[in-house]
Design an enzyme around this catalytic site. Structure first.
Site, short mmCIF file in Angstrom:
data_model
loop_
_atom_site.label_atom_id
_atom_site.label_comp_id
_atom_site.label_asym_id
_atom_site.label_seq_id
_atom_site.Cartn_x
_atom_site.Cartn_y
_atom_site.Cartn_z
N MET A 70 0.85 -1.26 0.13
CA MET A 70 0.01 0.02 -0.06
C MET A 70 0.64 1.16 0.06
SD MET A 70 -3.40 -0.98 2.20
CE MET A 70 -2.76 -2.40 3.05
N GLU A 71 0.47 2.04 -1.02
CA GLU A 71 1.46 3.26 -1.23
C GLU A 71 2.01 4.18 -0.08
OE1 GLU A 71 -1.23 4.51 -4.18
OE2 GLU A 71 -1.61 6.37 -3.17
N ALA A 72 1.17 4.37 0.88
CA ALA A 72 1.42 5.12 1.94
C ALA A 72 2.74 4.62 2.68
CB ALA A 72 0.26 5.35 2.92
#
Lengths: 366, 297
Positions: B69-71
């Site tokens: 997940m990109e965060a």
């Protein structure tokens, strides 16, 4: 040396009409709500500001609802699981009351913060090629880029170009998968570098294309951390999002926290810290001040608040603004807000379950 | 799956008014998307359906996949469905949590982005996605009219980047002709071939060094990009949907010559998505626009 002060004082001193503020955290996690709410309390003085962020858009929704955003430089204005597009931002972009909105992608913006973090004049980016993101330059069209006749910057906060595209002087050699003998160990299998070497787009010459992006250099970055040492040393827990980078990009860094602790507490394991003491300008202590976002290991986001607010912000602009007036502007400070408007009972219900870092049994009805 | 008893599942079905065989549109989409995940894949997923589908894949066809997940999240073992790519729920038992620059840099750019899962407001015949605007791009300060786009969407987020770096991109969307035009109004993410190679308009002509394989999973069908022409073609229609339904809801002349029938979700897949992925039905309980419209009639 970092200065400890109240949110009211910090906002009064560092955030004025038009100030470029980079807001920390990501979506519903570790967002600096104490400073954001104080900006809303002081909205009559501040009027509007230049809002920069890479991980929206819950705080930005609140600022937009209070008509505090005149320029938006961002990557994403959705509220993910709660609302596909933050409605106060959407309606203001559509009707023109947020007049300038510069789009980036998450990695494009993150790459700008890498440049800013290291003091580089630019950094390379291999995404956004072939898309419309590089094609539309709002700040350029608004005449905000470049220099005045006397040589000064038209707006010193805005780089002279949105980006530049060059041919890779190293001919794509460094890209993965790399031509190691026997192939590369990366998971990615597609590799079209040979085809891309034939590309003559953008530069008019054949070669591997690279976008160069300038740093982001905001006047103020605001982040929230669980603990900050009295000397300004910062440690964040859980996911970091855009914060370690963008904190380093700013002129002034405001760090709000759950707790100010003695230096020795964070210096005993310095490898776990994210920012050295000298980067922090201001420390604001406000337990539970990240509410209604989640602060890992401390408390969860308030799901019910978000679902309910997702209905509130669909009412008329005036009604939404009145809602903020009653809920935030008319509170004295965040202690008053948290005790009187939210209530200690709710805050305690959100306390994180050890071993999870969030409230494992939080009910999340739609 | 073994840990979910039949009694518990029966009680759940009864409480929620569901059956073992029948499924909702959201459940179908989650199953169809999950089946596209190769085992061992590194999957970049956004919230909503992408996350549902990738979590389901982890419990079914791709036990060795790594969720990203990109965060800043790499390889979590999720117990409670995250509602954001930064939700602390997504971090549980991760191999590492770091930051955005690191996820896109050390993971995606470095060569660990095999599958990307995205959504969008528009998708065109070459698999370009628009998640930015409809009805003019320029905001009011520079548009000359004083007002901004007719409809503003969330913007790229990480979608552009994932589309740029992934070997294979899965897209889920509600299918209507106006959302499937010949050409998107604003090209947020180059998820497919981008344009015809013979006209030098392909993703590679513009310098993207990976990708080109797109699978569109709409609520009517599955489309795939033809590796020669770059065009999206009909691959399979969902149960109860006819080829002409799909054609009528597509804004370009769709090649349907290779269309197959889709194998409906199995009871095992439905049990997994219900009991292991989204038991409180945060997303599964939502109706697609088509279902909501049908209900209103």
């Amino acid at each position: 040396m970092a200065e400890i002060m109240t949110a009211r004082e910090a906002v009064k001193r560092y955030i004025h009409t038009g100030t470029q503020v980079c807001w920390g955290g990501f979506s519903y996690t570790r967002r600096p709500y104490t400073i954001a709410r104080e900006v809303i309390r002081q909205r009559d003085r501040i009027k509007h500001h230049f809002c920069t962020m890479n991980g929206g858009a819950s705080i930005e929704e609140a600022l937009a609802a209070n008509d505090l955003i005149s320029r938006l430089e961002t990557t994403y204005v959705g509220l993910e699981g709660i609302q596909p597009v933050a409605n106060s931002i959407r309606r203001r972009v559509q009707d023109g009351s947020i007049p300038l909105f510069e789009d980036y992608s998450n990695y494009g913006y993150a790459t700008r913060t890498i440049a800013g973090r290291f003091g580089w004049p630019f950094a390379p980016l291999m995404a956004e090629l072939g898309s419309d993101v590089p094609e539309y330059d709002v700040f350029g069209k608004a005449g905000l880029r470049g220099r005045n006749a006397d040589g000064s910057w038209i707006d010193p906060r805005i780089p002279p170009k949105k980006l530049a595209i060059i041919d890779d002087p190293f001919d794509g050699w460094g890209l993965r998968p790399h031509a190691f003998e026997g192939g590369d160990t990366t998971a990615n299998k597609t590799n079209a570098v040979d085809r891309v070497r034939e590309s003559d787009k953008y530069t008019g010459k054949k070669g591997v294309k690279v976008i160069l992006v300038p740093p982001i250099l905001p006047e103020v970055t605001v982040i929230r951390a669980q603990r900050v040492a009295v000397d300004g040393t910062v440690r964040m827990e859980g996911i970091n999002g855009p914060d370690a980078e963008q904190a380093m990009c700013a002129k002034y860094l405001i760090v709000e926290c759950e707790q100010i602790v003695p230096s020795d507490e964070l210096r005993a394991a310095p490898e776990l810290n994210h920012l050295p003491a000298h980067i922090t300008t201001v420390i604001v202590e406000q337990p539970f001040g990240g509410y209604p976002s989640a602060v890992p290991n401390y408390y969860d986001y308030d799901w019910d608040w978000w679902v309910s607010y997702g209905r509130t912000n669909r009412k008329s602009k005036e009604e939404v603004r009145d809602w903020w007036t009653k809920h935030v502007v008319e509170t004295e400070d965040d202690w008053d807000y948290l005790q009187r408007i939210v209530g200690m009972k709710r805050l305690f219900e959100l306390r994180a379950t050890p071993a999870y870092g969030y409230r494992a049994d939080l009910k999340r009805p739609m | 799956m073994e840990q979910i008893s039949e009694e518990a599942y029966d009680a759940y079905l009864k409480e929620r008014g569901l059956t073992r065989k029948q499924y909702t549109s959201m459940e179908l989409l989650a199953v169809a998307a999950a089946r596209e995940v190769p085992d061992g894949a590194f999957v970049f997923a956004g919230t909503g359906l992408p996350l549902l589908a990738s979590m389901l894949a982890q419990f079914t066809v791709a036990p060795n996949m790594t969720l990203i997940m990109e965060a800043g999240i790499v390889g979590p073992r999720v117990e409670h469905l995250p509602i954001s790519v930064s939700d602390p729920r997504g971090c549980l038992h991760s191999s590492m949590v770091s930051n955005m620059a690191d996820t896109f840099g050390t993971t995606a750019m470095r060569g660990y982005c095999t599958v990307g899962m995205l959504g969008g407001a528009e998708c065109d015949m070459y698999g370009n996605l628009n998640s930015t605007i409809i009805g003019g791009y320029w905001p009011g300060g520079v548009s000359g009219t004083g007002h901004g786009p007719h409809v503003r969407f969330a913007g790229s987020g990480g979608a552009n980047n994932i589309a740029s770096f992934a070997d294979k991109v899965l897209v889920t969307m509600v299918q209507e002709a106006r959302r499937f035009p010949e050409r998107v109004e604003y090209l947020t993410s180059v998820a497919g071939a981008r344009g015809p190679r013979e006209k030098k308009e392909s993703r590679w002509d513009y310098g993207l060094v990976r990708g080109g394989e797109l699978v569109m999973i709409s609520d009517l069908c599955i489309m795939r990009s033809n590796q020669k022409t770059g065009l999206l073609e009909l691959d399979a229609v969902f149960p109860g949907v006819s080829v002409s339904d799909v054609v009528n809801n597509t804004g370009w002349k769709l090649d349907t010559s290779r269309a197959k029938e889709f194998k409906p979700p199995t009871e095992e897949e439905l049990k997994a998505v219900r009991m292991l992925v989204d038991p409180s039905r945060i997303y599964l309980g939502r109706k697609s626009k088509r279902e909501a419209a049908a209900q209103q009639k």
